[in-house]
Design a protein around this motif. Structure first.
Motif, short mmCIF file in Angstrom:
data_model
loop_
_atom_site.label_atom_id
_atom_site.label_comp_id
_atom_site.label_asym_id
_atom_site.label_seq_id
_atom_site.Cartn_x
_atom_site.Cartn_y
_atom_site.Cartn_z
N ARG A 1 6.83 7.41 11.49
CA ARG A 1 6.18 6.26 10.86
C ARG A 1 7.15 5.09 10.71
N THR B 1 0.85 -1.19 0.00
CA THR B 1 0.00 0.00 0.00
C THR B 1 0.89 1.24 0.00
N SER B 2 0.33 2.29 -0.50
CA SER B 2 1.10 3.54 -0.48
C SER B 2 0.22 4.68 -0.01
N GLU B 3 0.84 5.67 0.52
CA GLU B 3 0.12 6.87 0.95
C GLU B 3 0.84 8.07 0.37
N THR B 4 0.08 9.12 0.08
CA THR B 4 0.71 10.35 -0.36
C THR B 4 0.49 11.43 0.69
N TRP B 5 1.57 12.00 1.15
CA TRP B 5 1.47 13.08 2.13
C TRP B 5 1.89 14.38 1.47
N ARG C 1 7.31 13.41 10.26
CA ARG C 1 6.21 12.44 10.20
C ARG C 1 6.71 11.10 9.66
#
Lengths: 385, 267
Positions: free
Chosen positions: B255, B237-241, B251
């Motif tokens: 993490r 999974t990936s997240e974009t911040w 951050r």
């Protein structure tokens, strides 16, 4: 907003916008930086049949009206006002022919324009005659079957590139403005030369030069209309062209708003997108509102002109005044929204701000526009009493 | 007077491709469509040959009824006529059945001196339909053309783009040519042509018009069938911040630490 354009009008605008997107935007910064005349784009416009929008079908054009012309100008100006000015200035040179030209003159000069094989230019301004157009000093003296022209025209858009120039010169100095006449002067006529290319603040893809006439001897059938009509030719031409200047302003401002609003969405400060700040939203809201008001005015006046009213000097002036002042304000604010980025040449809005300034100046300064509107109001309210 | 036929395909706009999770086929409803980009180069080359040597350019497409839009667009670039091949029986065709249907239509049009196709379509990416049409018509073809020169009225020199350079071949007409993007720069549509295109009648030919038996077209006439279409498996999974760099760095550090001993940091 939906302006209830016909399918044909929408198609025309979409086609012009496609050219702006595909052919103009990718190179506009380069054209501006290098001050290159956009011949390739003119060729693309010709191939798309857009060089003859306002030229009647019998001369190879599309035979469309003022509104269609404005739609194309608006779309092209979204790409680059320098390019759009080059395109528009060619029509400025053609209006005198369309309005007052003889059948022979139209047959000879309009088809190459409609096909995009040639451009034209309108040569009125002189070193001592800008806003005071009646002060022109260029002369045309009849000599048998010829006229001999002398004088210097200044800041003429497309001069040197255009195949022919519509030149306003005095055939009777004693009559002042009533002694002016309009002539078709070809680039290759004897005694015609062009000054150096002017270095401008904006619209740098367009070319501006002096037209120098030294004992320029042309056949007498180059006279447009008749002697003494020059000033009327000029006024009628500019009346028709002014909503076009307004359309350029609308396209330019739309493009500036698009840039500023998209930037504001992306740009983060204080941990959030700057679009979320009311200070920025209010700037954008004012920009968008003024822009829509200007567009509505341009379209309304263009439709009015297409209904063939007898006199539309006031409305034409309004359709130039308000949109061009709007474009100046909107482009300044677009730079403000984008801050330091907006000031950098890496982004297109500083160019838009430079380009906007000329719109308040050319085709009659906005001060002259107010004079025209004021004069018309004075007449209207005198009649009412 | 050359009879030129350009085969075009309507494809979904590339950024908007979605797959139907049930049928594993491309979702076309409500998806913006366009002319396959390579086909625009084929059309441009057809128009250029016509302008240089005289002739008539007919565009041909097989597809659902909405493929008519693609044909109208092609007319807007200056093609003289268009024919749409559309019939429920054509649905599900693989490249064999598609090329056979197109070949029969070309015969029905009275044949052609030159047939142009794009080198491939950007949705299926097979690059087979062009050459297969030539096989069905029993005429020569040259694929990946980057330059055409007429050596005689019926003799064409073709430069074929290869991985390293090109080779030059001669081909006698009638022939089929598939083109690469290097061959030209497609023109813009023209307003007058677009106006004409709006009114131009575009005949729609179905199975009956082509005289083909139903078992030779569509899914029934296909040797191959798409069993499964799948996107490559996602890699975790990936997240974009988004945010200021310093904040993001802090951050990220938190993490990574929270991910525990499986993440090892070394200086």
């Amino acid at each position: 907003m939906d302006y209830l354009l016909t399918e044909e009008q929408q198609m025309l605008k979409d086609l012009a916008r496609q050219i702006a997107e595909e052919r103009i935007k990718p190179i506009r910064a380069q054209l501006d930086e290098e001050e290159t005349f956009p011949w390739d784009i003119m060729a693309a416009l010709a191939q798309a049949d857009l060089c003859g929008t306002i030229i009647p079908e019998e001369y190879g054009g599309l035979g469309l009206g003022c509104l269609e012309n404005c739609l194309v100008l608006e779309a092209l100006a979204e790409g680059c006002v320098g390019v759009a000015t080059t395109y528009a200035a060619s029509f400025l040179g053609a209006y005198p022919l369309l309005l007052f030209g003889s059948e022979e003159q139209k047959q000879r000069y309009l088809p190459p324009l409609a096909k995009g094989e040639a451009l034209s230019a309108f040569a009125l301004t002189e070193p001592q005659a800008g806003s005071d157009a009646g002060a022109i000093q260029a002369t045309a003296v009849k000599d048998g079957d010829f006229y001999v022209l002398n004088g210097t025209k200044q800041w003429i858009t497309n001069a040197g590139e255009a195949r022919f120039n519509t030149v306003i010169a005095l055939t009777d100095r004693s009559k002042g403005a009533r002694g002016a006449s309009a002539f078709l002067v070809e680039r290759s006529d004897p005694g015609v030369s062009f000054g150096k290319k002017e270095k401008k603040m904006g619209i740098r893809a367009s070319v501006t030069r002096e037209v120098i006439l030294e004992d320029c001897r042309i056949p007498k059938d180059r006279l447009i209309g008749k002697e003494g009509l020059g000033f009327i030719v000029t006024m009628r031409t500019l009346d028709l062209a002014r909503p076009g200047a307004g359309a350029l302003a609308v396209g330019l401002a739309q493009s500036a708003l698009d840039e500023a609003a998209s930037f504001a969405k992306e740009r983060h400060q204080f941990g959030v997108s700057i679009f979320s700040f009311q200070a920025v939203q209010h700037l954008l809201a004012d920009m968008a509102t003024k822009l829509e008001a200007a567009r509505a005015l341009v379209y309304a006046v263009a439709r009015f002109i297409d209904s063939k009213p007898k006199d539309f000097s006031k409305e034409g002036a309004m359709a130039k005044l308000f949109p061009t002042d709007m474009a100046m304000a909107v482009t300044v604010d677009a730079v403000q929204v984008m801050g330091g980025h907006g000031y950098m040449r890496e982004y297109p809005v500083e160019k838009m701000m430079r380009d906007a300034k000329i719109l308040q100046i050319f085709e009659g300064t906005n001060q002259i526009m107010r004079n025209i509107i004021g004069l018309a109001l004075n007449k209207e309210y005198s009649k009412k009493k | 007077m050359l009879r030129i036929i350009v085969c075009i395909k309507q494809v979904p706009e590339t950024q908007e491709v979605r797959l139907d999770p049930v049928t594993h086929t491309l979702k076309r409803e409500g998806v913006k469509a366009m002319i396959n980009p390579f086909d625009l180069y084929a059309l441009e080359e057809g128009l250029r040959v016509k302008e240089a040597r005289g002739g008539k350019v007919t565009v041909l497409s097989m597809g659902p009824p909405q493929a008519e839009e693609a044909l109208r667009e092609a007319l807007g670039f200056g093609a003289d006529a268009a024919v749409l091949l559309s019939d429920r029986a054509f649905a599900g065709a693989d490249t064999w059945a598609t090329s056979l249907t197109l070949a029969r239509a070309i015969e029905k049009l009275g044949g052609a001196d030159l047939i142009f196709c794009g080198k491939q379509a950007i949705d299926g990416d097979t690059a087979q339909v062009g050459p297969e049409i030539a096989e069905h018509l029993n005429i020569p073809y040259v694929a990946w053309a980057r330059k055409l020169t007429f050596n005689a009225d019926d003799l064409l020199k073709v430069e074929r783009l290869l991985d390293h350079g090109y080779d030059a071949v001669e081909v006698e007409l009638p022939a089929l040519i598939t083109v690469v993007k290097e061959i030209n720069e497609p023109r813009l549509p023209s307003f007058k042509a677009k106006l004409r295109a709006k009114k131009e009648p575009i005949p729609v030919w179905g199975l009956g018009d082509l005289g083909l038996p139903p078992e030779e077209v569509g899914l029934a006439g296909s040797f191959t069938q798409v069993v499964k279409v799948f996107p490559p498996p996602a890699r975790g999974t990936s997240e974009t911040w988004t945010g200021p760099p310093a904040e993001l760095a802090a951050r990220l550090w938190q993490r990574l630490q929270s991910l525990g001993p499986s993440v090892v940091f070394r200086k």
